[in-house]
Write an enzyme that holds these catalytic residues in place. Structure first.
Site, PDB file in Angstrom:
ATOM      1  N   ASP A  12       0.671  -1.091  -0.032  1.00  0.00           N
ATOM      2  CA  ASP A  12       0.008   0.019  -0.019  1.00  0.00           C
ATOM      3  C   ASP A  12       0.801   1.498   0.142  1.00  0.00           C
ATOM      4  O   ASP A  12       0.432   2.391   0.524  1.00  0.00           O
ATOM      5  CB  ASP A  12      -1.072  -0.001   1.250  1.00  0.00           C
ATOM      6  CG  ASP A  12      -1.929  -1.069   1.143  1.00  0.00           C
ATOM      7  OD1 ASP A  12      -2.395  -1.600   0.118  1.00  0.00           O
ATOM      8  OD2 ASP A  12      -2.143  -1.958   2.213  1.00  0.00           O
ATOM      9  N   LYS A  15       1.743   2.032  -5.291  1.00  0.00           N
ATOM     10  CA  LYS A  15       2.125   1.478  -6.503  1.00  0.00           C
ATOM     11  C   LYS A  15       1.368   1.778  -7.582  1.00  0.00           C
ATOM     12  O   LYS A  15       1.624   2.266  -8.772  1.00  0.00           O
ATOM     13  CB  LYS A  15       2.501   0.054  -6.048  1.00  0.00           C
ATOM     14  CG  LYS A  15       3.716  -0.098  -5.347  1.00  0.00           C
ATOM     15  CD  LYS A  15       3.595  -1.756  -4.992  1.00  0.00           C
ATOM     16  CE  LYS A  15       2.371  -2.554  -4.405  1.00  0.00           C
ATOM     17  NZ  LYS A  15       1.864  -1.917  -2.967  1.00  0.00           N
ATOM     18  N   GLY A  16      -0.064   1.642  -7.119  1.00  0.00           N
ATOM     19  CA  GLY A  16      -0.782   2.023  -8.268  1.00  0.00           C
ATOM     20  C   GLY A  16      -0.712   3.186  -8.974  1.00  0.00           C
ATOM     21  O   GLY A  16      -0.933   3.514 -10.030  1.00  0.00           O
ATOM     22  N   GLY A  39      -4.560  -4.470  -3.722  1.00  0.00           N
ATOM     23  CA  GLY A  39      -5.498  -3.423  -3.946  1.00  0.00           C
ATOM     24  C   GLY A  39      -4.828  -2.058  -4.334  1.00  0.00           C
ATOM     25  O   GLY A  39      -4.327  -1.554  -3.639  1.00  0.00           O
ATOM     26  N   HIS A  40      -4.961  -1.692  -5.835  1.00  0.00           N
ATOM     27  CA  HIS A  40      -4.225  -0.565  -6.085  1.00  0.00           C
ATOM     28  C   HIS A  40      -5.051   0.506  -6.671  1.00  0.00           C
ATOM     29  O   HIS A  40      -6.250   0.290  -7.537  1.00  0.00           O
ATOM     30  CB  HIS A  40      -3.476  -1.015  -7.481  1.00  0.00           C
ATOM     31  CG  HIS A  40      -2.191  -1.855  -6.986  1.00  0.00           C
ATOM     32  ND1 HIS A  40      -1.344  -2.600  -7.947  1.00  0.00           N
ATOM     33  CD2 HIS A  40      -1.928  -2.477  -5.863  1.00  0.00           C
ATOM     34  CE1 HIS A  40      -0.554  -3.425  -7.286  1.00  0.00           C
ATOM     35  NE2 HIS A  40      -0.784  -3.368  -5.896  1.00  0.00           N
ATOM     36  N   GLN A 221       2.001  -6.135  -3.091  1.00  0.00           N
ATOM     37  CA  GLN A 221       2.412  -6.173  -1.886  1.00  0.00           C
ATOM     38  C   GLN A 221       3.882  -5.370  -1.781  1.00  0.00           C
ATOM     39  O   GLN A 221       3.804  -4.463  -2.329  1.00  0.00           O
ATOM     40  CB  GLN A 221       2.565  -7.505  -1.468  1.00  0.00           C
ATOM     41  CG  GLN A 221       1.305  -8.411  -1.345  1.00  0.00           C
ATOM     42  CD  GLN A 221       0.801  -8.959  -2.493  1.00  0.00           C
ATOM     43  OE1 GLN A 221       1.488  -9.711  -3.174  1.00  0.00           O
ATOM     44  NE2 GLN A 221      -0.525  -8.737  -2.806  1.00  0.00           N
TER      45      GLN A 221
HETATM   46  P1  GDP Z   1      -0.908   0.449  -3.369  1.00  0.00           P
HETATM   47  O1  GDP Z   1      -1.495  -1.024  -2.885  1.00  0.00           O
HETATM   48  O2  GDP Z   1       0.669   0.435  -3.127  1.00  0.00           O
HETATM   49  O3  GDP Z   1      -1.141   0.630  -4.733  1.00  0.00           O
HETATM   50  O4  GDP Z   1      -1.476   1.571  -2.511  1.00  0.00           O
HETATM   51  P2  GDP Z   1      -2.973   1.514  -2.057  1.00  0.00           P
HETATM   52  O5  GDP Z   1      -3.670   2.114  -3.324  1.00  0.00           O
HETATM   53  O6  GDP Z   1      -3.608   0.487  -1.495  1.00  0.00           O
HETATM   54  O7  GDP Z   1      -3.065   2.659  -0.929  1.00  0.00           O
HETATM   55  C1  GDP Z   1      -2.306   4.039  -1.021  1.00  0.00           C
HETATM   56  C2  GDP Z   1      -3.408   5.064  -1.029  1.00  0.00           C
HETATM   57  O8  GDP Z   1      -2.806   6.391  -0.997  1.00  0.00           O
HETATM   58  C3  GDP Z   1      -4.527   5.097  -2.094  1.00  0.00           C
HETATM   59  O9  GDP Z   1      -5.639   5.536  -1.616  1.00  0.00           O
HETATM   60  C4  GDP Z   1      -3.858   6.421  -2.920  1.00  0.00           C
HETATM   61  O10 GDP Z   1      -5.020   6.862  -3.521  1.00  0.00           O
HETATM   62  C5  GDP Z   1      -3.134   7.178  -1.920  1.00  0.00           C
HETATM   63  N1  GDP Z   1      -2.282   8.031  -2.466  1.00  0.00           N
HETATM   64  C6  GDP Z   1      -1.023   7.566  -3.150  1.00  0.00           C
HETATM   65  N2  GDP Z   1      -0.125   8.449  -3.095  1.00  0.00           N
HETATM   66  C7  GDP Z   1      -0.659   9.501  -2.344  1.00  0.00           C
HETATM   67  C8  GDP Z   1       0.221  10.657  -1.834  1.00  0.00           C
HETATM   68  O11 GDP Z   1       1.101  11.076  -2.162  1.00  0.00           O
HETATM   69  N3  GDP Z   1      -0.613  11.535  -0.933  1.00  0.00           N
HETATM   70  C9  GDP Z   1      -1.861  11.093  -0.547  1.00  0.00           C
HETATM   71  N4  GDP Z   1      -2.571  11.745   0.592  1.00  0.00           N
HETATM   72  N5  GDP Z   1      -2.610   9.854  -0.967  1.00  0.00           N
HETATM   73  C10 GDP Z   1      -1.668   9.142  -1.879  1.00  0.00           C
HETATM   74  P1  IMO Z   2      -0.966  -4.131  -2.282  1.00  0.00           P
HETATM   75  O1  IMO Z   2      -0.297  -4.613  -3.440  1.00  0.00           O
HETATM   76  C1  IMO Z   2      -0.914  -4.880   2.197  1.00  0.00           C
HETATM   77  C2  IMO Z   2      -1.002  -8.710   3.602  1.00  0.00           C
HETATM   78  C3  IMO Z   2      -2.366  -9.330   4.256  1.00  0.00           C
HETATM   79  C4  IMO Z   2      -1.635 -10.334   5.163  1.00  0.00           C
HETATM   80  C5  IMO Z   2      -0.503 -10.916   4.434  1.00  0.00           C
HETATM   81  C6  IMO Z   2      -0.988 -12.251   4.064  1.00  0.00           C
HETATM   82  O2  IMO Z   2      -2.337  -3.323  -2.406  1.00  0.00           O
HETATM   83  O3  IMO Z   2       0.201  -3.284  -1.674  1.00  0.00           O
HETATM   84  P2  IMO Z   2      -2.329 -12.887   1.886  1.00  0.00           P
HETATM   85  O4  IMO Z   2      -3.903 -12.666   1.397  1.00  0.00           O
HETATM   86  O5  IMO Z   2      -1.453 -12.344   0.738  1.00  0.00           O
HETATM   87  O6  IMO Z   2      -2.041 -14.409   2.159  1.00  0.00           O
HETATM   88  O7  IMO Z   2      -2.307 -12.102   2.980  1.00  0.00           O
HETATM   89  O8  IMO Z   2      -0.388 -10.004   3.522  1.00  0.00           O
HETATM   90  N1  IMO Z   2      -1.195  -8.210   2.232  1.00  0.00           N
HETATM   91  C7  IMO Z   2      -1.239  -6.969   1.962  1.00  0.00           C
HETATM   92  N2  IMO Z   2      -1.043  -5.809   2.532  1.00  0.00           N
HETATM   93  N3  IMO Z   2      -1.122  -4.646   0.764  1.00  0.00           N
HETATM   94  C8  IMO Z   2      -1.222  -5.653   0.062  1.00  0.00           C
HETATM   95  O9  IMO Z   2      -1.279  -5.623  -1.397  1.00  0.00           O
HETATM   96  C9  IMO Z   2      -1.204  -6.936   0.540  1.00  0.00           C
HETATM   97  N4  IMO Z   2      -1.469  -8.240   0.162  1.00  0.00           N
HETATM   98  C10 IMO Z   2      -1.346  -8.936   1.164  1.00  0.00           C
HETATM   99  O10 IMO Z   2      -2.729  -8.098   4.940  1.00  0.00           O
HETATM  100  O11 IMO Z   2      -1.173  -9.585   6.358  1.00  0.00           O
HETATM  101 MG    MG Z   3      -2.991  -1.649  -1.975  1.00  0.00          MG
END
Ligand code: GDP
Ligand code: IMO
Ligand code: MG
Length: 428
Positions: A12, A15-16, A39-40, A221
C-alpha cells in the site's frame, strides 16, 4: 526501457498511482506475482479506480498483461472486468493478455485460507482470505489447475476432482466439504472467454523487450511481505521483490532496467506481524486518518508508524532499487516533530537490519532521530522548489540514511500531484 515498480515496505505504498503515472509512455504493463489480495488505487481528476488483478496501466488505455507468477481467480477477474466496463474502460483480448501457464485460485482455496487462518488462532496472519496461500501451495505441490487446462473439459474435471480429493481430509475435519458447491460447470462456462486472453507470455514479452519497447512490471504487496525476505511467517505466499519479475513473466533481458522502490514517507501495515516503528497513540491515529489508511481489499484499518530507514536499506538492496519514489509526503504536513528509525536495539545489541528469527521481532526497540516538521501544506505540490524548507530537509535526511536517491515525490493521490525531481524519468 524497463521499469519495475516494487513496494519497499508492507504494501500500500502507492504503487498503483505510480504505475498509472509512468504508464503514459509504456507499451505494456505486467503484473508478475500475487493475486487479488492486491488493492491498487488510481485517481484521475475526480474519478477513483481500485484494481485488484488488472495492471494499473489499464486506466491509461494501455496494453496490460498478467504473468504466470500471479495466481488468478477467474471469478474475480471477470467481475473486475465487468466493473471497469461500467466505468467506461473496455478490457478485451486486444488490451489484456494472460500467460497461458498461470495457476488458478479456485473456490476451494478460499475455503482453505479460511480454515488455515482459524486453525492458527491467536497467531493468525490476517490474510485477505482470497485463497492466495493455498493456491500457491497447490502450485508448488504440482497439482494446481492452470488457465490452459480450461481448454480440455474432461482433463479439467479430473484435475479438480484430484485436487478436492487431496484436500478432502481437511475439509471433512471441519465439516466443510458440503460448503463447497460444484463449480465445475460455472468455470467451464467461462473457459472460452478466459482463453481468449491467453498467450505464451514468455515469448511475447521477450519479443517486445528485444524490440526496444517500454515495459512496466507492476509489483503487488511489499518487500517485507516477501515469502523469503519478509517478516516470516507474517508474509504473503509469493516473492514480492524485483527478482520475481523474471520467473513471474519469463522475461530475461536485464539491461536498461530501472527499479523504482515505492516508499511511503511513514510506514503502514495491514494484518498481523511485527512492526517495530508502530505508533499506537494519537500520532498513529492522525496518520491513519489523514492518510485514509484503510485496506483497499479488506477495508481493515492499517496500522501506522514512523519511517524505518533500517527496513528501507534492506529493501533497497534486496530489490536493487535504482530510484526511490517517496509517496504521501503530504500526510506528514501537520506534524511538529517527525521521527525516523535509524537502527534497532535488540536485547542491548544494535542491528542495522531486520533479523530473521521470529522470536526476536517483539524485542526490537527502534532507535530514533528527530527532525522538525514543516507545518504547512504540501498537498498537490508538483514542483520540488515549492516544497517547504523542512520538507526538503526531511527528503535529504531520508536520502542520506537510505544511501539512495529519491527521484519522485508524491504529494497527493492524483496523477498530477507528482514531482519528478530530476525529470529523468517520465514527464506527464
Ligand atoms: P498500492 O497498493 O501500493 O497501490 O497502494 P493503495 O492504493 O492500496 O494505497 C495507497 C493510498 O494512498 C491510495 O488511496 C492512494 O490514492 C493514496 N495515495 C497515493 N499517493 C498519495 C500521496 O502522495 N498522498 C496522499 N494523500 N495519498 C496518496
Ligand atoms: P498491495 O498490492 C498490504 C497482507 C495481508 C496479510 C498478509 C498475507 O495493495 O500493496 P495474503 O492474503 O496475501 O495471504 O495475506 O499480506 N497483504 C497486503 N498488505 N497490501 C497488499 O497488497 C497486501 N496483500 C497482502 O494483509 O497480512
Ligand atoms: Mg494496496
Amino acid at each position: 526501457m524497463f521499469y519495475t515498480i516494487v513496494g519497499t515496505q508492507w504494501g500500500d505504498e502507492g504503487k498503483g498511482k505510480i504505475v498509472d503515472w509512468i504508464s503514459s509512455k509504456a507499451d505494456l504493463i505486467v503484473r508478475y506475482q500475487g493475486g487479488n489480495n492486491a488493492g491498487h488505487t488510481i485517481k484521475v481528476d475526480d474519478k477513483v479506480y481500485k484494481l485488484n488483478l488488472l495492471p494499473s496501466g489499464i486506466i491509461n488505455n494501455k496494453k496490460c498483461a498478467i504473468g504466470n507468477g500471479v495466481v488468478l481467480d477467474p471469478w474475480a477477474l471477470v467481475n473486475e472486468i465487468d466493473n471497469l466496463k461500467k466505468e467506461g474502460i473496455d478490457v478485451n483480448c486486444d488490451n489484456l493478455f494472460i500467460a497461458d501457464n498461470t495457476c488458478l485460485i479456485l473456490p476451494i482455496h478460499k475455503l482453505l485460507d479460511e480454515i488455515n487462518e482459524t486453525s492458527r488462532g491467536q497467531n493468525e496472519i490476517g490474510t485477505t482470505k482470497k485463497g492466495i496461500g493455498p493456491a500457491y501451495e497447490d502450485k508448488v505441490g504440482r497439482r494446481a489447475v492452470r488457465i490452459c487446462d480450461l481448454k480440455y473439459p474432461s482433463y479439467l474435471k479430473q484435475k479438480i476432482e484430484d485436487l478436492h480429493r487431496y484436500h478432502s481430509d481437511k475439509l471433512l475435519a471441519q465439516n466443510l466439504d458440503k460448503k463447497l458447491s460444484n463449480y465445475f460447470d460455472e468455470l467451464l462456462s467461462m473457459a472460452d472467454y478466459l482463453n481468449s486472453f491467453t498467450v505464451p507470455m514468455w515469448k511475447m514479452i521477450n519479443e517486445l523487450g528485444s524490440n526496444n519497447k517500454t515495459i512496466v512490471f507492476e509489483g503487488a504487496q511489499g518487500s517485507m511481505l516477501d515469502i523469503d525476505f519478509g517478516t516470516y511467517p507474517y508474509v504473503t505466499s509469493s516473492n514480492t521483490i524485483s527478482g520475481q519479475v523474471f520467473s513471474g513473466t519469463g522475461f530475461s533481458l536485464k539491461n536498461n532496467h530501472k527499479i523504482l522502490g515505492i516508499t511511503k514517507a511513514y510506514t503502514t501495515r495491514v494484518g498481523s506481524g511485527p512492526f517495530p516503528t508502530e505508533l499506537k497513540d494519537n500520532i498513529g491515529n492522525h496518520l491513519g486518518e489523514k492518510g485514509k489508511e484503510f485496506g483497499t481489499v479488506t477495508k481493515r484499518k492499517r496500522r501506522c508508524g514512523w519511517f524505518d530507514s533500517v527496513l528501507l536499506k534492506q529493501s533497497i538492496r534486496l530489490n536493487g532499487v535504482t530510484d526511490i519514489v517517496l509517496t504521501k509526503l503530504d500526510v506528514l504536513d501537520e506534524l511538529k516533530e517527525i521521527k525516523i528509525c535509524i537502527g534497532y536495539n535488540i536485547e542491548g545489541k544494535e542491528y542495522d537490519y531486520l533479523p530473521s528469527e521470529e522470536f526476536l521481532f517483539d524485542k526490537i526497540k527502534p532507535i530514533y532521530k528527530k527532525v522538525e516538521g514543516w507545518q504547512t501544506s504540501t498537498a498537490g505540490i508538483n514542483n520540488f522548489n515549492d516544497l517547504p524548507k523542512n520538507a526538503i530537509n526531511y527528503i535529504k535526511i531520508l536520502e542520506d540514511l537510505m544511501e539512495s536517491k529519491i527521484s519522485i515525490v508524491s504529494t497527493g493521490p492524483d496523477r498530477k500531484e507528482t514531482i519528478d525531481i530530476f525529470e529523468t524519468l517520465l514527464k506527464i
